[in-house]
Write an enzyme that holds these catalytic residues in place. Sequence first.
Site, PDB file in Angstrom:
ATOM      1  N   GLY A  25       0.763  -1.238   0.000  1.00  0.00           N
ATOM      2  CA  GLY A  25       0.000   0.000   0.000  1.00  0.00           C
ATOM      3  C   GLY A  25       0.792   1.285   0.000  1.00  0.00           C
ATOM      4  O   GLY A  25       1.939   1.335  -0.409  1.00  0.00           O
ATOM      5  N   SER A  26       0.117   2.336   0.465  1.00  0.00           N
ATOM      6  CA  SER A  26       0.539   3.717   0.322  1.00  0.00           C
ATOM      7  C   SER A  26       1.890   3.998   0.948  1.00  0.00           C
ATOM      8  O   SER A  26       2.280   3.407   1.956  1.00  0.00           O
ATOM      9  CB  SER A  26      -0.513   4.604   0.976  1.00  0.00           C
TER      10      SER A  26
END
Lengths: 414, 143
Positions: free
Chosen positions: B66-67
Site C-alpha cells: 500500500g501507500s
Amino acid sequence: MTLELTARDQSMLDGEQGPSAAAAMKILVAFSNAVGARGLLDITGAHIDGCLYHGKAGLDFVERLVEGGGRVQVPTTLNVGSFDLIHPGMVKMPAAEEVPARRLMKAHLELGCQATFTCAPYQTRFRPAFGQQVAWGESNAIVFANSVIGARTNRYGDFIDLCCAMTGRAPAWGLHLSENRRGRILFELDIAEPRDSLFVGVGLIVGQASGDRIPVISGLPRPRDEDQLKALGAAAATTGAVALFHAVGITPEANTPDEAFHGRAPEETIRISQADIDHALSRLSGVADGTPLAAVSLGTPHFSHEEWMRLLPMLREAAPGRGIPIYVNTGRATLTRLQEEGALTGMEAFGLIPVADTCTYVTSILERLDGVVMTNSGKWAHYAPGNIGVTVAFAEMVDCIRSAAAGQVMRGAS
Amino acid sequence: MTVATVDRRGTFQLAGEADGLALVFSQPLSFWGGIDAETGEIIDHSHPGLGQNVAGRILVMPSGRGSSSSSSVLAEAIRRGTAPAGILLQRPDPILAVGAIVAEFLYDIHMPLVVCDIAGIVSGDRIAVRVGEEGEAVLHKAQ
C-alpha cells in the site's frame, strides 16, 4: 545487484556536505537497495507531499534537516498543507494541533522549498518538460507529470521525496527508465462526446482494473484541455495506484498504439461502454436529485486558470443567490493572477469562496458537514465521505452551479 | 530466553536486535490505514489480523503493502513504542525500510527489519533477532 554510487554521492553519504545531506543520502541508499536500483540519477526538480501534519515523526524529520543546515539542491515545490495561509481564519483547528501543523509548512520553507502549497505543481512555473527526471509526491501530480507531460517520476512519498530534493538524486529504477514505461493493458472505448464526467469515469475504471500494469487508453475523444486529463489521472490514482497512463494520439509517449506498447501486444484488453462509465460515476453519488444542497466544492486537484475562466461565466449566468457556499480550491499563484486580473470582483455575492494552499477534504473548512456537498471531482467524491464525513453528489460543473442556484441537487441539465 | 541454535539467517534492511513472540500473517498489512500508531492495534477491516496488536511482537509477513504514507505511520509507531519489536519479510519493502531508517535517524531506536525465508514460523513462536559476525541477520527460534 549492488548499488553503485558516484564520488559525489559517496561524499554526501560520508557527511562531507553536512549532516542533513548525509541523512538524506543514507535513506536514499537504503530505499534504492530495497527496490533493487543499480545507481542514482540526477533530477531537475522535486515536489514534496510532506506539509500535511500526520504526527510528530514527520515534523521531527524536517526539523532535524533544518537544524543540520540542509537545503534542497533542486527547485522544489510543496504540496498542500493543513492551512490556507492566504485566508487566515478559514481553517478551524484546536491550538494544540495548529502549532505543529503551521510549523511543518514553515520548516519546509526553511529548507529552501517554494511556497507553492498546491497539488498541481504542473500549473506553476516549476512545471517540468518532456523527458525530464523529477521526484514527485502526490498521486495526481505524479500521474500528470508522467502521462500528460512525459516527465519521469516514480510514486514518491513520505520522507523519500524530500531526500531526493536534498540530494538532487533519485534511484534509477521504475518509471525513470524508458523500458519500464511500456503500456501493458489496453482499454478501448468508443464514446464521442468529451464531457468532463467521461474523463472522470474512464479514470475510475482504469484505476480499478489496471493493478500494477501501465494502462493504454484508445478511442478517448480529444480532450478540450489538459484539465480533462488531470481529472482522468486523478481518478485513476484514486481508485488504483496508476502513476502513468497512455492515451493513444493524445499523450506524448503514445502517438500510436505501437509506441505505447513498445511494439508488443497488450496483455489484456478491456472494453469500456457508456454503461460502464455511468455505473462508475453513480457510485460517487449517494443521493437523489432534489436533495437539499449544503455546499459545492470544486478544484480537486487545484483549479487551473482555464477552469476559472469556464466557471466565472457559469456563475454570472446562474447567479446563485441562496448563500450556498461554492468552495474552489486553487493554487496561490493562480489566485494571485485572478486577483490581478480583477476576475473575482463581485463573485462573493454568488457564494464563491476561493481556498488556497490546502483542500476542502483534508482540513476543517466546510461550515456545514450535515448536508449534501456537490463536486465535479472524482477524487473529492471518493475521499471526502471518509475524510470529513459528508454526503457527496458528483456532477458536471455546470450542474453543481445550477444546483447551488436552485438550493437542491439537479443533474443532467446540460 | 536462552539463545541456542541458529534457526535461519537473513538480510537486514535495518539492523538491530529484538526478542518477541511472532505474529504471522500470510496477507500483507499496510501500516497506513492498517495500524493505529497510538496503540499498535490492527484497524484494517479487510485484514485477518483485525483487532490484534503488533506492539512488541515480531511481525512476520510476505511483504509490505500500500501507500507510501506507511513510512510515516511506522516511524510514528516506533517513536511511540507501539511498533513491532522487529519485522521479518519474505521480500524487501522500500516503504517500511524508509520508516524504520527515519525512526533510527531521529530517535536512535533500531527496530530490525529483516528479509528472510519466513516459512515454518507460526504465531506465538519466540523469536530472537541478532546481528551476525558478517552483519547478517541471525534468527533464533524457541517453541
